[in-house]
Design a protein around this motif. Structure first.
Motif, short mmCIF file in Angstrom:
data_model
loop_
_atom_site.label_atom_id
_atom_site.label_comp_id
_atom_site.label_asym_id
_atom_site.label_seq_id
_atom_site.Cartn_x
_atom_site.Cartn_y
_atom_site.Cartn_z
N HIS A 51 0.88 -1.18 0.00
CA HIS A 51 0.00 0.00 0.00
C HIS A 51 0.91 1.22 0.00
O HIS A 51 1.21 1.81 1.04
N MET A 52 1.35 1.59 -1.20
CA MET A 52 2.41 2.59 -1.35
C MET A 52 2.18 3.41 -2.60
O MET A 52 1.51 2.97 -3.53
N GLY A 53 2.76 4.61 -2.62
CA GLY A 53 2.73 5.41 -3.82
C GLY A 53 3.63 4.83 -4.90
O GLY A 53 4.54 4.04 -4.61
N ASN A 54 3.39 5.22 -6.13
CA ASN A 54 4.17 4.71 -7.26
C ASN A 54 5.64 5.10 -7.12
O ASN A 54 5.96 6.11 -6.50
N GLY A 55 6.51 4.30 -7.68
CA GLY A 55 7.92 4.68 -7.66
C GLY A 55 8.84 3.50 -7.54
O GLY A 55 8.42 2.34 -7.52
N THR A 56 10.14 3.79 -7.42
CA THR A 56 11.17 2.75 -7.39
C THR A 56 11.00 1.81 -6.20
O THR A 56 11.18 0.59 -6.32
#
Length: 526
Positions: A51-56
């Motif tokens: 449950h995280m924002g988009n990205g690396t």
């Protein structure tokens, strides 16, 4: 796939953006991350909610979970508390991984569960909710060699929750074999190559985001993450990173086009879209602005990644093309109980069904036998989509079966009307629905977003004139009512939420309707 690319191209750039990594570095980091997750108790077949924002960091966690033989469950950051709580109850995760943008909401959802799952937090430990373990210190010092976890191709890889347009999110479980087949198909159908640099702005909780990531990994290309879409930031990234390939939903293309910067983005050579229909008007503008070497429409779903593919959007704008590499598709009658042998004639609208024999296909919804009975019948997945197959075998999407308007006993399909209205200079966006009407049953109604700076009342008058004089629509299909709104409601990945409009969930800026409870013709109501 990541390990193989790291062996072939250890020093090639795998990840772009603010935290670039080579394939060797990314493979090593995800090995370390996988070991840290194992130290938190993650084992084979365990579900791990991301449950995280988009990205690396999200992409790295996704790949690390795969290396453990566990199941990645990326959740939409647009979900509210009730939806997050439902997904946690539904999939019973061993671990929930959060970041600063989701930590508090996730903690609230976990607190509502009996025996809540463990939680880990990426980024600054100070941003973690109470009881959540900081992941970064656990990663440091872990060995970076390959893990000795045997993964079977029919083992689950990912559980994607479809947000849909109504009801609770449904879990779509997909195996390693299905994910690999879908990725191979995407690479071949899009013409993606190892020297392509792809913008990773589509979220990883959606199959388009997953496919963008995995196609870059498979081919040894470069994936450039963008945390959330912003048209100017995307344009800057494309220029700075030398992005060559875009795989986006049409609404994002509209936003990029409106910046006026597309002709300056000279590194672009491949365009692809999915998730929603694209109007011929938008397709034509993109071809003119970008002059892409290839322009592909991928029509499919989370359940079966590819239904059909149109490899030359420039030549056939609006076409969904023919069955994909691993797919079989039919257009059948819309009658209840119609099956795979009830194929309609060319030119006749029908429901699209796709064979479950595809290696890209899922095997059924997560703990939803009721949904399986509705969608999977006789070895075919019933999409609920309407389309026409032309004499050459190409599919032309007409909308959802439920979107069909029945007015005066006639069936009317919104897609052609929406495509016509998109060419009206007064219209920035539009959708056509059927609103209740005592005489006709339903009346064809156009919701339009006026172009920037336009007066809503004047815009709806211009739309009326366009419908009558320039649209080319027959009388039956001409919208009888035009309503100006500030935006068309859409899901996080661009699907139009028509039921909000038919249910009255809008504020009219201007409305051509007359009568009790409605403003006078073209009267501005805000």
């Amino acid at each position: 796939m990541l390990a193989w690319s790291a062996e072939r191209h250890p020093h090639r750039r795998a990840v772009g953006g603010a935290r670039p990594m080579t394939f060797r570095q990314w493979d090593a980091y995800t090995n370390q991350l996988a070991r840290a997750l194992a130290d938190l108790g993650v084992r084979r077949a365990h579900r791990v909610v991301l449950h995280m924002g988009n990205g690396t960091e999200l992409a790295s966690c996704y790949l690390a979970v795969q290396k453990l033989g566990a199941v990645a469950v990326p959740l939409s950051t647009r979900f509210g508390l009730a939806e997050v709580e439902h997904c946690l109850r539904d999939c019973s995760p061993a671990l929930v991984v959060t970041d600063a943008t989701t930590s508090d909401l996730s903690a609230q959802a976990r607190a509502a569960l009996p025996g809540p799952p463990a939680s880990a937090h990426t980024g600054d430990p100070d941003d973690a909710a109470p009881g959540s373990v900081a992941l970064a210190p656990l990663v440091q010092g872990q060995p970076d060699g390959p893990l000795s976890v045997g993964i079977v191709d029919r083992q689950l890889s990912v559980l994607l929750y479809t947000s849909g347009t109504t009801g609770r999110p449904k879990g779509v479980p997909r195996t390693h074999a299905a994910e690999h087949a879908a990725t191979v198909a995407h690479v071949l159908q899009s013409g993606q190559r190892g020297d392509d640099v792809t913008l990773g702005v589509m979220p990883l909780f959606h199959t388009m985001g997953v496919r963008t990531l995995l196609a870059s990994v498979l081919t040894g290309g470069t994936w450039v993450p963008q945390r959330r879409f912003d048209a100017d930031e995307s344009s800057d990234l494309i220029t700075r990173e030398g992005v060559t390939a875009l795989y986006l939903v049409p609404t994002i293309y509209w936003s990029l086009l409106r910046t006026g910067r597309l002709p300056e983005l000279t590194s672009l050579r491949r365009l692809g879209y999915a998730g929603a229909p694209m109007t011929p008007d938008l397709a034509g503008r993109l071809v003119e602005a970008v002059r892409p070497r290839s322009f592909v429409n991928h029509y499919g779903s989370t359940e079966i990644f590819t239904f059909t593919v149109e490899p030359d959007v420039a030549a056939r704008p609006g076409s969904a093309g023919r069955a994909g590499l691993f797919s079989r598709v039919r257009v059948i009658a819309t009658d209840e109980g119609a099956g795979p042998t009830d194929v309609v004639a060319p030119g006749e609208p029908g429901q699209v069904i796709a064979s479950m024999d595809s290696p890209e296909a899922f095997a059924g919804y997560w703990r939803r036998p009721d949904a399986d009975r509705t969608a999977i019948r006789g070895g075919w997945y019933h999409t609920g989509d309407l389309a026409i197959r032309d004499e050459d075998g190409n599919l032309w999407y007409q909308g959802r079966v439920d979107d069909m308007i029945i007015s005066g006993g006639e069936n009317i399909y919104p897609a052609d009307i929406e495509a016509a209205l998109a060419a009206c200079p007064a219209v920035a966006d539009n959708v056509v629905v059927g609103l209740p009407d005592e005489r006709w049953g339903q009346t064809v109604t156009a919701f339009v977003v006026p172009r920037t700076g336009a007066d809503p009342a004047r815009a709806v008058r211009e739309v009326q004139h366009f419908i009558r004089d320039s649209s080319g629509l027959p009388s039956l299909k001409r919208p009888k009512r035009v309503i100006a709104v500030d935006r068309i409601p859409r899901s996080p990945v661009g699907k139009i939420l028509r039921r909000r409009l038919t249910g009255g969930g809008y504020d009219a800026l201007a409305d051509t309707a007359a009568g009790p409870g409605a403003p006078d013709r073209t009267e501005t109501t805000r």
